[in-house]
Design an enzyme around this catalytic site. Sequence first.
Site, PDB file in Angstrom:
ATOM      1  N   LYS A  21       0.850  -1.198   0.000  1.00  0.00           N
ATOM      2  CA  LYS A  21       0.000   0.000   0.000  1.00  0.00           C
ATOM      3  C   LYS A  21       0.882   1.242   0.000  1.00  0.00           C
ATOM      4  O   LYS A  21       1.725   1.414   0.868  1.00  0.00           O
ATOM      5  CB  LYS A  21      -0.910  -0.013   1.232  1.00  0.00           C
ATOM      6  CG  LYS A  21      -1.719   1.281   1.450  1.00  0.00           C
ATOM      7  CD  LYS A  21      -2.708   1.147   2.614  1.00  0.00           C
ATOM      8  CE  LYS A  21      -3.381   2.479   2.941  1.00  0.00           C
ATOM      9  NZ  LYS A  21      -4.343   2.393   4.074  1.00  0.00           N
ATOM     10  N   LYS A  76     -10.612  12.185   8.653  1.00  0.00           N
ATOM     11  CA  LYS A  76     -10.207  11.709   9.971  1.00  0.00           C
ATOM     12  C   LYS A  76     -10.198  12.891  10.933  1.00  0.00           C
ATOM     13  O   LYS A  76      -9.845  13.999  10.528  1.00  0.00           O
ATOM     14  CB  LYS A  76      -8.782  11.146   9.909  1.00  0.00           C
ATOM     15  CG  LYS A  76      -8.624   9.831   9.190  1.00  0.00           C
ATOM     16  CD  LYS A  76      -7.159   9.402   9.203  1.00  0.00           C
ATOM     17  CE  LYS A  76      -6.915   8.168   8.368  1.00  0.00           C
ATOM     18  NZ  LYS A  76      -7.546   6.952   8.884  1.00  0.00           N
ATOM     19  N   ARG A  93      -7.674  -0.390   0.445  1.00  0.00           N
ATOM     20  CA  ARG A  93      -8.168  -1.590  -0.243  1.00  0.00           C
ATOM     21  C   ARG A  93      -8.516  -1.288  -1.696  1.00  0.00           C
ATOM     22  O   ARG A  93      -8.471  -2.179  -2.545  1.00  0.00           O
ATOM     23  CB  ARG A  93      -9.355  -2.177   0.536  1.00  0.00           C
ATOM     24  CG  ARG A  93     -10.539  -1.249   0.632  1.00  0.00           C
ATOM     25  CD  ARG A  93     -11.533  -1.685   1.703  1.00  0.00           C
ATOM     26  NE  ARG A  93     -11.050  -1.375   3.054  1.00  0.00           N
ATOM     27  CZ  ARG A  93     -11.697  -1.692   4.182  1.00  0.00           C
ATOM     28  NH1 ARG A  93     -12.836  -2.343   4.128  1.00  0.00           N
ATOM     29  NH2 ARG A  93     -11.211  -1.357   5.356  1.00  0.00           N
TER      30      ARG A  93
HETATM   31  N1  BES Z   1      -4.613   4.103   6.948  1.00  0.00           N
HETATM   32  C1  BES Z   1      -5.766   3.727   7.684  1.00  0.00           C
HETATM   33  C2  BES Z   1      -5.504   2.639   8.713  1.00  0.00           C
HETATM   34  C3  BES Z   1      -4.539   2.958   9.826  1.00  0.00           C
HETATM   35  C4  BES Z   1      -5.004   3.305  11.073  1.00  0.00           C
HETATM   36  C5  BES Z   1      -3.183   2.837   9.640  1.00  0.00           C
HETATM   37  C6  BES Z   1      -4.116   3.533  12.102  1.00  0.00           C
HETATM   38  C7  BES Z   1      -2.281   3.080  10.673  1.00  0.00           C
HETATM   39  C8  BES Z   1      -2.753   3.428  11.903  1.00  0.00           C
HETATM   40  C9  BES Z   1      -6.856   3.194   6.738  1.00  0.00           C
HETATM   41  O1  BES Z   1      -6.864   3.750   5.462  1.00  0.00           O
HETATM   42  C10 BES Z   1      -8.176   3.521   7.355  1.00  0.00           C
HETATM   43  O2  BES Z   1      -8.442   4.661   7.515  1.00  0.00           O
HETATM   44  N2  BES Z   1      -8.954   2.497   7.682  1.00  0.00           N
HETATM   45  C11 BES Z   1     -10.208   2.663   8.279  1.00  0.00           C
HETATM   46  C12 BES Z   1     -11.176   1.712   7.609  1.00  0.00           C
HETATM   47  C13 BES Z   1     -12.596   1.937   7.991  1.00  0.00           C
HETATM   48  C14 BES Z   1     -13.090   3.244   7.422  1.00  0.00           C
HETATM   49  C15 BES Z   1     -13.425   0.782   7.456  1.00  0.00           C
HETATM   50  C16 BES Z   1     -10.087   2.366   9.750  1.00  0.00           C
HETATM   51  O3  BES Z   1      -9.359   1.441  10.105  1.00  0.00           O
HETATM   52  O4  BES Z   1     -10.688   3.066  10.545  1.00  0.00           O
HETATM   53 ZN    ZN Z   2      -4.999   4.436   4.779  1.00  0.00          ZN
HETATM   54 ZN    ZN Z   3      -7.946   5.547   5.333  1.00  0.00          ZN
END
Ligand code: BES
Ligand code: ZN
Ligand code: ZN
Length: 478
Positions: free
Chosen positions: A246, A258, A333
């Site tokens: 990724k 976020k 994803r």
């Molecule tokens: N990059 C984030 C995941 C992440 C979180 C990486 C903390 C490193 C530390 C990913 O793109 C994300 O935001 N995932 C979401 C998915 C959700 C919206 C289904 C998450 O994990 O909250």
């Molecule tokens: Zn991410």
């Molecule tokens: Zn994300």
Amino acid sequence: MKFHVDKSAIAPTDANIVLTGNRESNFATPYLSDKELEYVNECISRKDSLIQINQYHRWIFVAVAEEKSTAHQTLEEYRKVAAKLIGTINNQKIEKIYLYNVDQDRTNLLAFAEGMALNNYQFLKYYSDSEKKKNSLSAIVLGNGEMEETETQLLQSLTDAVYHTRDMVNEPVSFMNAEQLASTFEKMGKEAGFTVEVFNKKKIESLKMGGLLAVNKGSIDPPTFTVMEWKPEAARNTQPLVLVGKGVVYDTGGLSLKPTHDSMDYMKCDMSGGATVAGTMYAIARAGLPVHVVGLVPATDNRPDGNAYAPGDVIRMYDGTTVEVLNTDAEGRLILADALGYAKHYNPSLVIDLATLTGSAAMAIGHYGIVGMGNVQPSIMEVLKKSGDQVYERIAEFPFWDEFSDLLKSDIADLKNIGGRIAGSITAGKFLEHFTDYPYIHLDIAGPAFLKTEDSYRGKGGTGTGVRLLFDFIKNMA
Ligand code: BES
Ligand code: ZN
Ligand code: ZN
């Protein structure tokens, strides 16, 4: 850090020395007088693990690792005690150190050297007084006479690769957009000898990589898709191993923004999987491992903007699948799906992806390990997990049951990009699996890829998690 091998029986009289061993080891060596040995033994019986002796013209350090019930845990103790010694060595402004394992154990000695090198890493680029902050230690001499040059070269390739990987992760997005990431890969390819081809936005459009293009819509920088290949003539495998990483160079969440505090602050690390894939390519090429490996890294940032993709959008992926986007923060994803679809062209024997994919993986096991899942034969997963134990980048395998795929059903498209409240890291993995038709392992490194507080030789910031794991796995394939 430069590693050297010294095959002479005894170190020069002015060499700074580390003697390593465990509590049962005999530290009687030509480097310690009887009085000093007595003192060392006294310290060891008092449970000290680091003992310093100032011989005026040089330092002798004695580092004692705890013996654990399994070999891989003991190895980790050697790395950890080595990491602890780094501060002292740099405080003394020592530049070169000779290492010995008093039990003549090469594996433990290499682990110790690895722990030292990895904890000596610094990211100083943005300090005005970086020269002053720079660690003095720059060379490690492996002293045990029978130490092989080849083993040392493997360690050199590997630790250099981890340094490169950490550098990329630590670099803020303003100096590491998708194109800068791709040109860093090109530089690494030149240095190590693997090929690198970078697809630009036009090419990505012509390939109809709809996931990567959708995430990129809110960006002012173009996306990239990098193909790296290491294909030695003596390759042991006929079908390649494909690694996918990724490469989200910054993740704001997009329109599903976020919250700023905490969850966005370190999102420059969201390309860690991509950096790890490049780092692994670098290590295996430098080491000349006879295994055919392909690395694929889709890269972009994920930002809100007038043109950004929006929750509710339906997009068409590289393989033709349609996806209803219900959260633009589940972007990893989407870009990985295109890369996994592209991987089919290689007729791979195995595809492993690495991604800082879900907060859910990080919540489940913290930074202590990697969340892994897949549909490969159990024996293959066991081999990878064994590498994980060996290098202490442990894998916790999560269930990959078919039922989790049901959570991704959309009302208006083939799939939706989020699965709901439960098992967030597994539904993310199941989403990715949809785009595969080969043996597949998904590694979620959201927990260990980037550390906000120091953890032994993993340091603070980018850790390079996955490079040592994959290097060990590929080395065993060779
Ligand atoms: N990059 C984030 C995941 C992440 C979180 C990486 C903390 C490193 C530390 C990913 O793109 C994300 O935001 N995932 C979401 C998915 C959700 C919206 C289904 C998450 O994990 O909250
Ligand atoms: Zn991410
Ligand atoms: Zn994300």
